[in-house]
Design a protein around this motif. Structure first.
Motif, PDB file in Angstrom:
ATOM      1  N   VAL A 163      81.573  37.252  74.834  1.00 33.25           N
ATOM      2  CA  VAL A 163      82.253  38.187  73.781  1.00 33.25           C
ATOM      3  C   VAL A 163      81.111  38.438  72.769  1.00 33.25           C
ATOM      4  CG1 VAL A 163      83.877  38.375  72.042  1.00 33.25           C
ATOM      5  CG2 VAL A 163      84.813  37.367  74.371  1.00 33.25           C
ATOM      6  N   ALA A 215      79.881  41.016  69.420  1.00 35.91           N
ATOM      7  CA  ALA A 215      80.225  41.787  68.312  1.00 35.91           C
ATOM      8  C   ALA A 215      79.416  43.255  68.539  1.00 35.91           C
ATOM      9  CB  ALA A 215      79.802  41.120  66.858  1.00 35.91           C
ATOM     10  N   LEU A 239      83.939  43.384  70.996  1.00 44.64           N
ATOM     11  CA  LEU A 239      84.876  43.393  70.100  1.00 44.64           C
ATOM     12  C   LEU A 239      85.166  45.010  69.479  1.00 44.64           C
ATOM     13  CD1 LEU A 239      84.422  40.231  67.996  1.00 44.64           C
ATOM     14  CD2 LEU A 239      86.106  40.674  69.555  1.00 44.64           C
ATOM     15  N   TYR A 282      87.727  47.600  70.875  1.00 43.51           N
ATOM     16  CA  TYR A 282      89.046  47.428  70.570  1.00 43.51           C
ATOM     17  C   TYR A 282      89.523  48.237  69.442  1.00 43.51           C
ATOM     18  CZ  TYR A 282      89.791  43.360  73.602  1.00 43.51           C
ATOM     19  OH  TYR A 282      89.560  42.558  74.799  1.00 43.51           O
ATOM     20  N   THR A 322      90.434  39.315  66.344  1.00 44.20           N
ATOM     21  CA  THR A 322      89.795  40.505  66.675  1.00 44.20           C
ATOM     22  C   THR A 322      89.903  41.392  65.349  1.00 44.20           C
ATOM     23  OG1 THR A 322      89.888  40.328  69.011  1.00 44.20           O
ATOM     24  CG2 THR A 322      89.383  42.503  68.051  1.00 44.20           C
ATOM     25  N   HIS A 361      88.076  40.268  62.455  1.00 43.56           N
ATOM     26  CA  HIS A 361      86.608  40.401  62.580  1.00 43.56           C
ATOM     27  C   HIS A 361      86.283  42.034  62.212  1.00 43.56           C
ATOM     28  CE1 HIS A 361      82.601  40.514  64.256  1.00 43.56           C
ATOM     29  NE2 HIS A 361      82.864  41.595  64.860  1.00 43.56           N
TER      30      HIS A 361
END
Length: 294
Positions: free
Chosen positions: A112, A114, A142, A145, A163, A166
């Motif tokens: 995953v 950023a 991320l 999304y 999420t 973040h």
């Protein structure tokens, strides 16, 4: 710069099945969760401790049982502050082959990021004279999304909240007022999603860690949340705390005693002391409760 990787590490340990269900549903569907799972932190440390990999990110090595009965090892890798890291694919390759080398176990690597990442897979490979070596691994960004924030808001999965936190940390980096509104709304959503008390407290730790506010706004936020809880006759925040490494917590002093000490100091000087290792509004909450109980 906020250290986002520590709370991600904690979330991976507590919510690993939810992590896979949210980010890697195909992997989640292939696992027999009735057999449980085991975090292999010692095995991971043994494999990579002498490798030149730079900073360790939020990594978890997990043993699971597939639906066909086979044992699988999964390396879940979360990199939150890895902007412009050209050596990232190589590091993924090194992690994978070192675990295989030390433990003689095939490893499924899942990542995953950023950073924006348009492809669904990352890859590191080299080839020469018919010999090829490499690793291809699934990658989730991320930032992807952002396309469906309504789905995040509606999802009961803890990693939907994580999420959101973040993304909001990124979006509100230059505005304390905007961050205050985002943090308040996200905390309120925990109650609406129907989480149990323990999950609300755990997710509060994450939210408080990544969505930091100036002391004055933290005080205002606590008042809002306290009123919100009173209206619903919920008092979850009484035991809200972050696992601290400073201010005496690591030496065995419970949070409540530190909060009471803070209250005593406040009584003498008229303001709460600054305890960096504790969320300011949790100090205020416990101090108020101690004062009212006297």
């Amino acid at each position: 710069m906020t250290d986002y990787d520590s709370p991600w590490k904690n979330a991976l340990k507590r919510y690993f099945p939810d992590f896979l269900a949210f980010f890697f549903p195909a992997a989640h569907a292939g696992i027999d969760w009735t057999k449980g799972y085991t975090m292999l932190d010692k095995e991971l440390q043994k494999a990579v401790r002498d490798a030149t990999l730079g900073r360790r990110w939020a990594d978890s090595l997990v043993r699971v049982t597939a639906r066909d009965g086979k044992e699988d090892w999964i390396l879940a890798h979360v990199e939150i502050q890895g902007q412009n890291q050209p050596d990232f694919p190589k590091r993924m390759f090194v992690y994978n082959y070192r675990i295989y080398d030390v433990h003689d176990r095939p490893v499924v690597s899942l990542t995953v990021l950023a950073d924006p990442f348009s492809a669904g897979f990352g890859e590191f490979a080299y080839e020469r004279w018919g010999c090829r070596m490499g690793l291809r691994y699934p990658v989730v960004s991320l930032g992807a999304y952002r396309k469906d924030l309504a789905a995040l808001e509606a999802s009961p999965n803890p990693f939907a909240v994580i999420t959101q936190a973040h993304l909001q940390a990124q979006d509100t980096a230059d505005s304390d007022t905007a961050r205050y509104r985002a943090k308040l709304a996200l905390i309120r959503s925990l109650y609406r999603r129907g989480y149990q008390r323990a999950d609300i407290l755990e997710l509060l730790r994450f939210i408080d860690w990544v969505l930091t506010l100036p002391a004055g706004l933290e005080d205002q936020l606590w008042t809002e949340i306290q009123n919100f809880e009173e209206e619903r006759r919920m008092h979850y925040l009484a035991s809200f705390e972050r696992v601290a490494q400073k201010e005496g917590i690591a030496q065995g002093r419970p949070m409540r005693s530190c909060c009471r000490a803070a209250c005593c100091i406040a009584s003498s000087r008229g303001s709460l002391p600054n305890l960096p290792s504790l969320p300011r509004w949790s100090v205020i909450a416990e101090a108020k409760r101690w004062k009212n109980a006297r």
